[in-house]
Design a protein around this motif. Structure first.
Motif, PDB file in Angstrom:
ATOM      1  N   PRO A 131       0.748  -1.277  -0.131  1.00 15.37           N
ATOM      2  CA  PRO A 131      -0.203   0.035  -0.049  1.00 15.37           C
ATOM      3  C   PRO A 131       0.747   1.257  -0.060  1.00 15.37           C
ATOM      4  O   PRO A 131       0.281   2.534  -0.445  1.00 15.37           O
ATOM      5  CB  PRO A 131      -0.777   0.111   1.168  1.00 15.37           C
ATOM      6  CG  PRO A 131       0.174  -0.987   2.201  1.00 15.37           C
ATOM      7  CD  PRO A 131       0.640  -2.169   1.096  1.00 15.37           C
ATOM      8  N   LEU A 132       2.037   1.386   0.377  1.00 15.02           N
ATOM      9  CA  LEU A 132       2.801   2.559   0.426  1.00 15.02           C
ATOM     10  C   LEU A 132       3.665   2.643  -0.572  1.00 15.02           C
ATOM     11  O   LEU A 132       4.359   3.665  -0.774  1.00 15.02           O
ATOM     12  CB  LEU A 132       3.741   2.436   2.010  1.00 15.02           C
ATOM     13  CG  LEU A 132       2.884   2.358   2.981  1.00 15.02           C
ATOM     14  CD1 LEU A 132       3.747   2.456   4.433  1.00 15.02           C
ATOM     15  CD2 LEU A 132       1.705   3.636   3.097  1.00 15.02           C
ATOM     16  N   LEU A 133       3.617   1.861  -1.339  1.00 11.43           N
ATOM     17  CA  LEU A 133       4.638   2.013  -2.741  1.00 11.43           C
ATOM     18  C   LEU A 133       3.830   2.324  -3.772  1.00 11.43           C
ATOM     19  O   LEU A 133       2.384   1.921  -3.821  1.00 11.43           O
ATOM     20  CB  LEU A 133       5.238   0.534  -2.960  1.00 11.43           C
ATOM     21  CG  LEU A 133       6.148   0.058  -1.935  1.00 11.43           C
ATOM     22  CD1 LEU A 133       6.648  -1.118  -2.546  1.00 11.43           C
ATOM     23  CD2 LEU A 133       7.157   0.726  -1.561  1.00 11.43           C
ATOM     24  N   SER A 134       4.371   2.991  -4.831  1.00 13.99           N
ATOM     25  CA  SER A 134       3.676   3.255  -6.022  1.00 13.99           C
ATOM     26  C   SER A 134       3.358   2.097  -6.976  1.00 13.99           C
ATOM     27  O   SER A 134       3.960   0.945  -6.612  1.00 13.99           O
ATOM     28  CB  SER A 134       4.340   4.478  -6.775  1.00 13.99           C
ATOM     29  OG  SER A 134       5.610   3.983  -7.137  1.00 13.99           O
ATOM     30  N   GLU A 137       6.743   1.062  -8.151  1.00 17.10           N
ATOM     31  CA  GLU A 137       7.669   0.593  -6.970  1.00 17.10           C
ATOM     32  C   GLU A 137       7.150  -1.011  -6.804  1.00 17.10           C
ATOM     33  O   GLU A 137       7.891  -1.812  -6.429  1.00 17.10           O
ATOM     34  CB  GLU A 137       7.555   1.215  -5.886  1.00 17.10           C
ATOM     35  CG  GLU A 137       8.454   2.591  -5.963  1.00 17.10           C
ATOM     36  CD  GLU A 137       8.186   3.585  -4.832  1.00 17.10           C
ATOM     37  OE1 GLU A 137       9.026   4.357  -4.468  1.00 17.10           O
ATOM     38  OE2 GLU A 137       7.024   3.500  -4.331  1.00 17.10           O
ATOM     39  N   ASN A 138       5.677  -1.074  -6.866  1.00 12.61           N
ATOM     40  CA  ASN A 138       5.261  -2.631  -6.649  1.00 12.61           C
ATOM     41  C   ASN A 138       5.929  -3.411  -7.804  1.00 12.61           C
ATOM     42  O   ASN A 138       6.146  -4.782  -7.512  1.00 12.61           O
ATOM     43  CB  ASN A 138       3.740  -2.478  -6.705  1.00 12.61           C
ATOM     44  CG  ASN A 138       3.173  -2.173  -5.465  1.00 12.61           C
ATOM     45  OD1 ASN A 138       3.069  -3.328  -4.581  1.00 12.61           O
ATOM     46  ND2 ASN A 138       2.837  -1.070  -4.863  1.00 12.61           N
ATOM     47  N   HIS A 171       2.908   6.391 -11.060  1.00  8.89           N
ATOM     48  CA  HIS A 171       3.747   6.752  -9.829  1.00  8.89           C
ATOM     49  C   HIS A 171       2.409   6.872  -8.839  1.00  8.89           C
ATOM     50  O   HIS A 171       2.950   7.670  -7.889  1.00  8.89           O
ATOM     51  CB  HIS A 171       4.452   8.073  -9.896  1.00  8.89           C
ATOM     52  CG  HIS A 171       5.665   7.800 -11.081  1.00  8.89           C
ATOM     53  ND1 HIS A 171       6.518   6.907 -10.738  1.00  8.89           N
ATOM     54  CD2 HIS A 171       6.030   8.220 -12.410  1.00  8.89           C
ATOM     55  CE1 HIS A 171       7.664   6.889 -11.684  1.00  8.89           C
ATOM     56  NE2 HIS A 171       7.168   7.631 -12.842  1.00  8.89           N
ATOM     57  N   HIS A 172       1.470   6.373  -9.132  1.00 11.03           N
ATOM     58  CA  HIS A 172       0.412   6.678  -7.874  1.00 11.03           C
ATOM     59  C   HIS A 172       0.549   5.467  -7.125  1.00 11.03           C
ATOM     60  O   HIS A 172       0.646   4.135  -7.409  1.00 11.03           O
ATOM     61  CB  HIS A 172      -1.216   6.664  -8.858  1.00 11.03           C
ATOM     62  CG  HIS A 172      -1.273   8.133  -9.377  1.00 11.03           C
ATOM     63  ND1 HIS A 172      -0.577   8.501 -10.593  1.00 11.03           N
ATOM     64  CD2 HIS A 172      -2.183   9.054  -9.040  1.00 11.03           C
ATOM     65  CE1 HIS A 172      -1.014   9.650 -10.849  1.00 11.03           C
ATOM     66  NE2 HIS A 172      -1.893   9.942  -9.915  1.00 11.03           N
ATOM     67  N   ARG A 173       0.159   5.600  -5.891  1.00 12.09           N
ATOM     68  CA  ARG A 173      -0.158   4.654  -5.103  1.00 12.09           C
ATOM     69  C   ARG A 173      -1.480   4.057  -5.068  1.00 12.09           C
ATOM     70  O   ARG A 173      -2.407   4.412  -5.472  1.00 12.09           O
ATOM     71  CB  ARG A 173       0.073   5.096  -3.260  1.00 12.09           C
ATOM     72  CG  ARG A 173       1.714   5.570  -3.324  1.00 12.09           C
ATOM     73  CD  ARG A 173       1.788   6.151  -1.936  1.00 12.09           C
ATOM     74  NE  ARG A 173       3.120   6.859  -1.624  1.00 12.09           N
ATOM     75  CZ  ARG A 173       3.593   7.139  -0.466  1.00 12.09           C
ATOM     76  NH1 ARG A 173       2.734   7.405   0.582  1.00 12.09           N
ATOM     77  NH2 ARG A 173       4.608   7.829  -0.288  1.00 12.09           N
ATOM     78  N   PRO A 174      -1.464   2.631  -4.456  1.00 11.05           N
ATOM     79  CA  PRO A 174      -2.822   2.034  -4.607  1.00 11.05           C
ATOM     80  C   PRO A 174      -4.041   2.640  -4.275  1.00 11.05           C
ATOM     81  O   PRO A 174      -5.102   2.685  -5.127  1.00 11.05           O
ATOM     82  CB  PRO A 174      -2.628   0.681  -3.929  1.00 11.05           C
ATOM     83  CG  PRO A 174      -1.041   0.299  -3.773  1.00 11.05           C
ATOM     84  CD  PRO A 174      -0.491   1.794  -4.020  1.00 11.05           C
ATOM     85  N   GLU A 176      -4.748   5.670  -4.578  1.00 12.41           N
ATOM     86  CA  GLU A 176      -4.960   6.684  -5.391  1.00 12.41           C
ATOM     87  C   GLU A 176      -5.629   6.169  -6.887  1.00 12.41           C
ATOM     88  O   GLU A 176      -5.735   6.634  -7.632  1.00 12.41           O
ATOM     89  CB  GLU A 176      -3.896   7.586  -5.843  1.00 12.41           C
ATOM     90  CG  GLU A 176      -3.033   8.296  -4.484  1.00 12.41           C
ATOM     91  CD  GLU A 176      -1.889   8.767  -4.697  1.00 12.41           C
ATOM     92  OE1 GLU A 176      -1.660  10.174  -4.306  1.00 12.41           O
ATOM     93  OE2 GLU A 176      -0.999   8.416  -5.421  1.00 12.41           O
ATOM     94  N   GLN A 182      -5.740  -1.032  -9.902  1.00  8.54           N
ATOM     95  CA  GLN A 182      -5.148  -1.850  -9.053  1.00  8.54           C
ATOM     96  C   GLN A 182      -4.831  -3.047  -9.341  1.00  8.54           C
ATOM     97  O   GLN A 182      -3.967  -3.808  -9.260  1.00  8.54           O
ATOM     98  CB  GLN A 182      -5.825  -1.739  -7.561  1.00  8.54           C
ATOM     99  CG  GLN A 182      -5.469  -0.345  -6.623  1.00  8.54           C
ATOM    100  CD  GLN A 182      -6.173  -0.662  -5.323  1.00  8.54           C
ATOM    101  OE1 GLN A 182      -5.973  -1.290  -4.457  1.00  8.54           O
ATOM    102  NE2 GLN A 182      -7.409   0.088  -4.910  1.00  8.54           N
TER     103      GLN A 182
END
Length: 256
Positions: A131-134, A137-138, A171-174, A176, A182
């Motif tokens: 959840p804290l990764l874009s 990044e995931n 570059h959005h996080r989950p 968002e 997702q």
């Protein structure tokens, strides 16, 4: 790395062979017509409250390269149990499961883990994103865990996210992203290390019909572009028409 393979004789004796060097001129396995995975006479049961619960009862199936295969059935029919066996997360009580030349029904946990890390990708109903990764990044994390060289990360992450239609949202996080977005990140994550097989457990269950149809469109696209075979579970009759083959399960068995 050692691997199990079938000896070419009448008794099909299992022997352990040191893996041969990769031949750049060889035909990729996923382009052959022979099955990518074969399930023979598989049975799986569990002990529940001192009683034996039979979940799978003599399953026979094949996964042909570059196909979208669906396991259809109601909750409790055995779909997820079979998917776990196909992915080497569990082993049958009886029967055989051959993935490429690997005998999942004979291999150790470590041997199956090595195969999964290299050749299989998983997609879950709950997306399973950090959840804290874009989104970027995931997907990058999936490459790191698969042992892909860092020099390949940037190009591969960008390619996978573009392929699932998230070029402008990478570059959005989950939190968002919408549910459909997702799930697209989860797909990009699953294909990042270039597996030959994707296993998806109810990938459209948390999505509305429009988003579900879009995910199916993404699946068809990645089969064509990434040369991947997909096997998924579903109880949604509206998406069955896009499958190459459907296995319908009732009470741990396939019905015609």
């Amino acid at each position: 790395m050692a691997r199990w393979f079938r000896k070419k004789n009448a008794s099909e004796v299992m022997v352990l062979e040191e893996e041969m060097p990769f031949d750049n001129n060889a035909t990729p396995l996923r382009q052959l017509k022979s099955p990518l995975l074969t399930v023979r006479g598989v049975q799986r049961s569990f002990q529940v409250g001192g009683q034996k619960l039979e979940v799978l009862k003599g399953i026979e199936m094949e996964l042909i390269p570059l196909q979208l295969v669906m396991l259809k059935g109601r909750s409790g029919s055995g779909k997820t149990t079979l998917l776990n066996l196909i992915g080497g997360l569990d082993q049958p009580n009886e029967g055989e499961i051959w993935f490429q030349e690997h005998a999942f029904h004979l291999g150790s946990d470590d041997e199956r883990t090595l195969v999964r890390r290299k050749e299989i990708g998983f997609i879950f109903q709950s997306f399973a994103l950090m959840p804290l990764l874009s989104a970027w990044e995931n997907v990058e994390l999936a490459l790191r865990m698969a042992g892909i060289p860092r020099s390949e990360w940037k190009e591969r992450v960008a390619h996978c996210l573009e392929l699932v239609g998230l070029g402008k949202r990478m570059h959005h996080r989950p939190f968002e992203l919408s549910g459909g977005e997702q799930q697209r990140v989860a797909i990009a994550k699953a294909i990042a290390h270039r597996p030959s097989l994707i296993l998806a457990d109810e990938p459209t269950a948390e999505l509305d019909s429009q988003m579900g149809a879009q995910i199916m469109s993404v699946f068809r696209s990645i089969i064509a572009t990434e040369q991947i075979t997909i096997c998924m579970t579903t109880h949604d009759p509206t998406i069955l028409e896009v499958a190459d083959h459907v296995y319908e399960m009732v009470d741990g068995k396939f019905i015609s």
